[in-house]
Design an enzyme around this catalytic site. Structure first.
Site, short mmCIF file in Angstrom:
data_model
loop_
_atom_site.label_atom_id
_atom_site.label_comp_id
_atom_site.label_asym_id
_atom_site.label_seq_id
_atom_site.Cartn_x
_atom_site.Cartn_y
_atom_site.Cartn_z
N PRO A 9 3.58 -3.54 -6.95
CG PRO A 9 5.54 -2.12 -6.56
CD PRO A 9 4.76 -2.71 -7.60
CG ASN A 10 3.53 -2.25 -1.20
OD1 ASN A 10 3.81 -3.14 -0.61
ND2 ASN A 10 4.23 -1.29 -1.60
NE ARG A 17 0.13 0.62 -0.06
CZ ARG A 17 0.41 1.23 -1.55
NH1 ARG A 17 0.04 0.70 -2.39
NH2 ARG A 17 1.38 2.15 -1.34
CE1 TYR A 22 -3.12 3.69 -3.76
CE2 TYR A 22 -2.40 3.54 -1.31
CZ TYR A 22 -2.22 4.02 -2.63
OH TYR A 22 -0.93 4.37 -2.98
CG ASN A 71 -1.72 0.82 -10.21
OD1 ASN A 71 -0.68 1.34 -10.01
ND2 ASN A 71 -2.80 1.25 -9.36
CB ALA A 74 6.47 2.26 -5.44
CD GLU A 95 1.64 6.24 -15.70
OE1 GLU A 95 1.92 6.51 -14.67
OE2 GLU A 95 2.08 6.28 -16.92
CG HIS A 97 -1.05 6.06 -10.90
ND1 HIS A 97 -0.31 5.13 -10.60
CD2 HIS A 97 -0.69 6.75 -12.16
CE1 HIS A 97 0.67 5.32 -11.31
NE2 HIS A 97 0.74 6.11 -12.32
NE ARG A 104 -0.72 9.21 -2.58
CZ ARG A 104 -0.64 7.73 -2.44
NH1 ARG A 104 -0.86 7.42 -3.49
NH2 ARG A 104 0.00 7.51 -1.28
#
Length: 144
Positions: A9-10, A17, A22, A71, A74, A95, A97, A104
């Site tokens: 998502p996103n 964004r 990012y 990735n 969330a 995985e 990111h 964060r």
């Protein structure tokens, strides 16, 4: 070799964004660079904002592709269903990111999918994807 890159998502908003976190590049532009760098690899790409569709895609390729770079966005921090899917398929999942999630918000420090993945790469910007592809290539070389 076939590798699927999946963004959750996103991540369709990369380049727009929160560019301070990012970056300014779109994933489509970065994907073209990856394909040029690894012409011997069939790099496939899938993005969805819907958890079930991410699972459907992993199940579709997870028994005959050589690896998945995931990735989960969330969903990393919330999805037992993604964890279970990763455990169910036979190809390795890395995985990734873009940001260093440990720098964060506290809720981003816990991943529900890490334990099911072959490895985790975070904090290297879009280059995290390249590092994951490299890891999958090395795993394949070691199998041979």
């Amino acid at each position: 070799m076939k590798i699927l890159i999946i963004n959750g998502p996103n991540l369709n908003l990369l380049g727009k964004r929160e560019p301070d976190i990012y970056g300014h590049a779109s994933f489509d532009d970065y994907l073209q660079q990856l394909r040029q760098r690894y012409p011997e690899v069939e790099l496939h790409y899938y993005q969805s904002n819907v958890e079930g569709l991410l699972i459907d895609e992993m199940q579709r390729v997870g028994f005959h592709f050589d690896g998945i770079v995931l990735n989960a966005g969330a969903y990393t921090h919330t999805s037992v269903a993604l964890h279970d899917c990763i455990r169910a398929i036979t190809c390795p999942v890395i995985e990734v990111h873009i940001s260093n999630v440990h720098q964060r918000e506290a809720f981003r420090h816990t991943s529900l999918i890490s334990a099911a993945c072959k490895g985790v790469i975070c904090g290297f910007g879009l280059d995290s994807y390249r590092l994951a592809v490299e890891a999958l290539l090395e795993m394949k070389r070691q199998e041979a």
